[in-house]
Write an enzyme that holds these catalytic residues in place. Structure first.
Site, PDB file in Angstrom:
ATOM      1  N   ARG A 258      49.883  29.231  41.054  1.00  0.00           N
ATOM      2  CA  ARG A 258      49.541  30.373  40.213  1.00  0.00           C
ATOM      3  C   ARG A 258      49.861  31.662  40.963  1.00  0.00           C
ATOM      4  NH1 ARG A 258      45.942  26.306  39.254  1.00  0.00           N
ATOM      5  NH2 ARG A 258      44.938  26.109  37.211  1.00  0.00           N
TER       6      ARG A 258
ATOM      7  N   HIS B 285      45.077  33.772  41.732  1.00  0.00           N
ATOM      8  CA  HIS B 285      44.080  32.696  41.601  1.00  0.00           C
ATOM      9  C   HIS B 285      44.654  31.330  41.979  1.00  0.00           C
ATOM     10  CE1 HIS B 285      41.079  35.233  39.445  1.00  0.00           C
ATOM     11  NE2 HIS B 285      42.155  35.865  39.031  1.00  0.00           N
TER      12      HIS B 285
ATOM     13  N   ARG C 299      36.806  26.373  36.569  1.00  0.00           N
ATOM     14  CA  ARG C 299      37.584  26.530  37.816  1.00  0.00           C
ATOM     15  C   ARG C 299      37.228  27.865  38.468  1.00  0.00           C
ATOM     16  NH1 ARG C 299      42.573  28.631  39.583  1.00  0.00           N
ATOM     17  NH2 ARG C 299      43.447  27.472  41.329  1.00  0.00           N
TER      18      ARG C 299
ATOM     19  N   ASN D 195      35.599  36.682  35.893  1.00  0.00           N
ATOM     20  CA  ASN D 195      35.495  36.834  37.345  1.00  0.00           C
ATOM     21  C   ASN D 195      34.029  36.926  37.738  1.00  0.00           C
ATOM     22  OD1 ASN D 195      38.233  36.836  37.964  1.00  0.00           O
ATOM     23  ND2 ASN D 195      38.434  39.053  37.864  1.00  0.00           N
TER      24      ASN D 195
ATOM     25  N   PHE E 101      49.363  45.539  35.631  1.00  0.00           N
ATOM     26  CA  PHE E 101      48.968  44.330  36.371  1.00  0.00           C
ATOM     27  C   PHE E 101      50.012  43.887  37.409  1.00  0.00           C
ATOM     28  CE2 PHE E 101      47.999  39.687  36.732  1.00  0.00           C
ATOM     29  CZ  PHE E 101      46.716  39.807  37.235  1.00  0.00           C
TER      30      PHE E 101
ATOM     31  N   ARG F 278      46.590  40.478  28.440  1.00  0.00           N
ATOM     32  CA  ARG F 278      46.285  39.119  28.914  1.00  0.00           C
ATOM     33  C   ARG F 278      46.585  38.091  27.826  1.00  0.00           C
ATOM     34  NH1 ARG F 278      40.417  38.486  31.211  1.00  0.00           N
ATOM     35  NH2 ARG F 278      41.310  36.697  32.305  1.00  0.00           N
TER      36      ARG F 278
ATOM     37  N   TYR G  27      49.030  34.702  29.744  1.00  0.00           N
ATOM     38  CA  TYR G  27      48.603  33.372  30.223  1.00  0.00           C
ATOM     39  C   TYR G  27      49.430  32.243  29.634  1.00  0.00           C
ATOM     40  CZ  TYR G  27      44.708  35.638  32.521  1.00  0.00           C
ATOM     41  OH  TYR G  27      43.956  36.429  33.348  1.00  0.00           O
TER      42      TYR G  27
ATOM     43  N   ARG H  54      54.885  27.469  34.990  1.00  0.00           N
ATOM     44  CA  ARG H  54      54.088  26.731  35.967  1.00  0.00           C
ATOM     45  C   ARG H  54      53.992  25.245  35.607  1.00  0.00           C
ATOM     46  NH1 ARG H  54      48.776  25.689  37.403  1.00  0.00           N
ATOM     47  NH2 ARG H  54      47.888  26.195  35.380  1.00  0.00           N
TER      48      ARG H  54
END
Ligand code: HDD
Length: 710
Positions: free
Chosen positions: A82, A85, A122, A158, A171, A368, A372, A379
């Site tokens: 990632r 994170h 997580r 968070n 970001f 966001r 994601y 990924r």
């Protein structure tokens, strides 16, 4: 013709239970015990030690499909980590709503008090790589996947309630600045370097969040002792269709407590896996992690009644203005079976919501919602990542999405489009409804000019940073000063340090600026530099809820206590201490100079759990030294024995030395009578120790602790 879901089979009878996800994962679990070794094609392997060669000293043959398959798979084992994170640990558990939840949201998971929805949570650090240390100074991710009857809800939060920037377009800049520097990939897992401080000192909207990261919140003692926050303002929609603004909170039932900085740094070397190990071990021991879930609710008509903008993610709603209403509880009680399959492949997305939960126009959140899904494509190798077992919803999934890499579903039938008549219109839409309906976005009128602009209501960058500073205890303020001083000492360019001290800190607090300036040998700033607009004004002088001490743990449950012994220890004292600790839910670890069995004064031998340098004081919350002349003498003669106490003392931990064990205190040069140090017989020493341990740190010792060289 659009077929409606008014007849035929329905998915609405589907309901989850606490075990739904556990059960669903069963078909993917594989246990090799008792099975033959085979290739991926199922062929039994007769020799896994030698490749196929032309003669036993000759070249390996291309024909060796067994070796090629094995090495080929190995060569492709890694996936991109990632971008933020990357380092994380996770656990399974369940969420259970309270009665108050259903009144606020029509979401199925809130419907019945006590109904358990499976979750996977997580925790992560932000800056470091997958193999970095757990206890670095950093924000912790707190991402929760709810496997609800009505699909996945991801609350990707968070352990701090605000963020560094106000708009998602910033970001990539922020992340480039905080990650290890591009020319040498230094430093790992921390913000103490030039590019981070360069960026944040030029972006005053970050001041509030930077202050949080300089506080003890950035070095949690345990995942179980962290608060969690959804950060953005979201919306809950009730059965009547009424939408309310909410902020989501996780309140740890174990209370909030943190490490101290020297301890956190030492843990990097002593136990880089400190947090993930505790998460794993505690769950294995049945010491489950628990949070209460709460919301701050703001009626839509009250949106503008605050002195900050609800859409600004650099702002909290102080709990004194809008209290947190508890609406449920979460328990983490099961470890993953396989790190890669579950923790690495889990894919969160703040855009995954279920009917009854919706977004606000917070521009950070809006960005966001894109990022994601996009990141998972790279990924996890394409759009079928939702079919990876850990990411699959527990409710049925049918749609007309097809193909791409690693497709697992074997869709039957000819129609992969809608409307269709070949498959009788299935799968069909479900109209929105008060219960079990299809998703419907909140009904909101948006009528505006297309502009690249930020609302003037986002201009206040400092008032809540000041509020946070003013709400900290003396010890917490001192830690913040030390954190700024430490981080800036790692910044090589003086003009960046000066910009922080002269142009950011005075706008938060002149006291803070003066104290950091002093450590850096700089003149103390005498006035704020920001405009009146940027300084803003909070309606509160302080918000007690912002101090970690506001949610001090109740009792000593889950605390780790080192019990030091050597040969000749008082066996009766040890038995009493262990029994007392266990009765209060604390864990006693028997620590001796080596792993060799230790013999008590009753002649009986005990196997130590650990040795002094194997489980140093930084891994524990308090230390008890058992009496017995020979034992105390041996510990006092050992550098490691004395160091154990000195280090615990430096880190403000309670110490008990029973009867003649005070000899170890004296040998270490520590006082035998002081707050947080208890001596005397076992009952008296333990009682005082327990009271100090419940406070977690002996704050009154702070000034003296600085003098300890350990
Ligand atoms: Fe993010 C991962 C939390 C802003 C883009 N983010 C990620 C994770 C957490 C957060 C906990 C790890 C999830 C996991 O365990 O897999 N992020 C936040 C919070 C934010 C935030 C609380 C602000 C309130 N993030 C944010 C923005 C962007 C991203 C503004 C992009 C515009 N975040 C990502 C990402 C990551 C991610 C690049 C990296 C890996 C992943 O998503 O799956 O897409």
């Amino acid at each position: 013709m659009t077929a409606r879901n008014s007849d035929g089979p329905h998915d609405t009878d589907f309901t989850t239970s606490e075990d739904s996800k556990h059960d669903a994962l069963e078909r993917w679990r594989s246990n090799a015990k008792g099975h033959d070794l085979r290739t991926n094609q199922g062929v039994r392997i007769s020799d896994n030690q030698n490749s196929l060669k032309a003669g036993d000293r000759g070249p390996t043959l291309l024909e060796d499909f067994i070796m090629r398959e094995k090495i080929n798979h190995f060569d492709h084992e890694r996936i991109p980590e990632r971008i933020v994170h990357a380092r994380g640990a996770a656990a399974h558990g369940y969420f259970e709503p309270y009665e108050a939840a259903a009144k606020l949201s029509k979401a199925g998971l809130f419907k019945d008090p006590g109904k358990r929805t499976p979750v996977f949570v997580r925790f992560s650090t932000v800056q470091g790589a997958r193999g970095s240390n757990d206890t670095v100074r950093d924000v912790r991710g707190f991402a929760t996947k709810f496997y609800t009857d009505e699909g996945i809800w991801d609350l990707v939060g968070n352990n701090m309630p605000v963020f560094f920037i106000q708009d998602a377009i910033k970001f990539p800049d922020f992340v480039h600045a905080v990650k290890p520097e591009p020319h040498n990939e230094i430093p790992q897992g921390q913000s103490a370097h030039d590019t981070f401080w360069d960026f944040v000192s030029l972006v005053p909207e970050s001041a509030h969040m930077v202050l949080w990261t300089m506080s003890d919140r950035a070095i949690p003692r345990h995942y179980r002792s962290m608060e969690g926050f959804g950060i953005h303002t979201f919306r809950l929609i009730d059965k009547q269709g009424v939408s309310r603004f909410v902020k989501f909170h996780w309140k740890p039932l174990a209370g909030t407590y943190s490490l101290v900085w020297d301890e956190a740094q030492k843990l990097w070397g002593r136990d880089p896996d400190f947090h993930r190990r505790a998460l794993h071990d505690d769950i294995e021991n049945g010491d489950f992690l628990e949070w209460e879930f709460g919301v701050q609710v703001v009626e839509e008509e009250d949106e503008h009644k605050f002195d900050f903008d609800l859409l600004d993610p650099t702002k909290i709603i102080p709990e004194e203005l809008v209290p947190v209403t508890p609406i449920g509880k979460m328990v983490l009680n099961r470890n993953p079976d396989n790190y890669f399959a579950e923790v690495e492949q889990v894919a969160f997305n703040p855009g995954s919501v279920v009917p009854g939960i919706d977004f606000s126009n917070d521009p950070l959140l809006q960005g966001r919602l894109f990022s994601y899904l996009d990141t998972q494509m790279l990924r996890l190798g394409g759009p079928n990542f939702a079919e990876i077992p850990i990411n699959r919803p527990v409710c049925p999934v049918h749609n007309n999405q097809r193909d791409s890499f690693h497709r697992q579903t074997i869709n039957q039938g000819q129609a992969s489009y809608e409307p269709n008549s070949i498959d009788d219109g299935w799968p069909r839409e479900t109209p929105a409804a008060a219960e079990n309906g299809g998703f419907e976005s909140v009904y909101e009128r948006v009528d505006a000019h297309k502009v690249r602009a930020r609302s003037p209501s986002f201009n206040d960058h400092y008032s809540q940073a000041t509020l946070f500073w003013n709400s900290q205890s003396d010890a917490e303020q001192q830690h913040i000063v030390e954190a700024y001083a430490f981080e800036l000492s790692k910044v090589t360019r003086p003009f960046i340090r000066e910009r922080v001290v002269n142009e950011i800190l005075p706008n938060i607090s002149l006291d803070l600026a003066k104290r950091v300036a002093q450590v850096h040998g700089m003149p103390a700033p005498t006035a704020a530099t920001a405009s009146k607009e940027e300084l803003g004004k909070s309606s509160l002088d302080a918000s007690p809820a912002l101090s970690l001490l506001a949610r001090k743990p109740d009792g000593i449950k889950f605390r780790k206590v080192a019990v030091l012994v050597s040969d000749g220890f008082d066996a009766q004292q040890l038995a009493t201490v262990v029994q007392k600790l266990e009765a209060k839910g604390a864990a006693a670890t028997l620590i001796a100079p080596s792993m060799a069995p230790v013999t008590g004064d009753d002649g009986k031998q005990l196997a130590p759990d650990a040795m002094l340098n194997g489980l140093p004081s930084v891994t524990q919350d308090g230390v008890i030294v058992i009496g017995g002349a020979k034992s105390v003498e041996a510990l006092a003669a050992s550098g490691q024995g004395r160091y154990y106490l000195l280090e615990a003392y430096k880190h403000l931990k309670p110490i008990a030395a029973i009867d003649d064990a005070d000899g170890l205190l004296t040998a270490a040069g520590l006082p035998t009578s002081e707050d947080g140090i208890s001596t005397g017989d076992v009952d008296a020493a333990f009682d005082a120790f327990e009271r100090a341990l419940a406070e977690h740190r002996v704050w009154s010792r702070q000034a003296k602790a600085d003098a300890i060289p350990a």
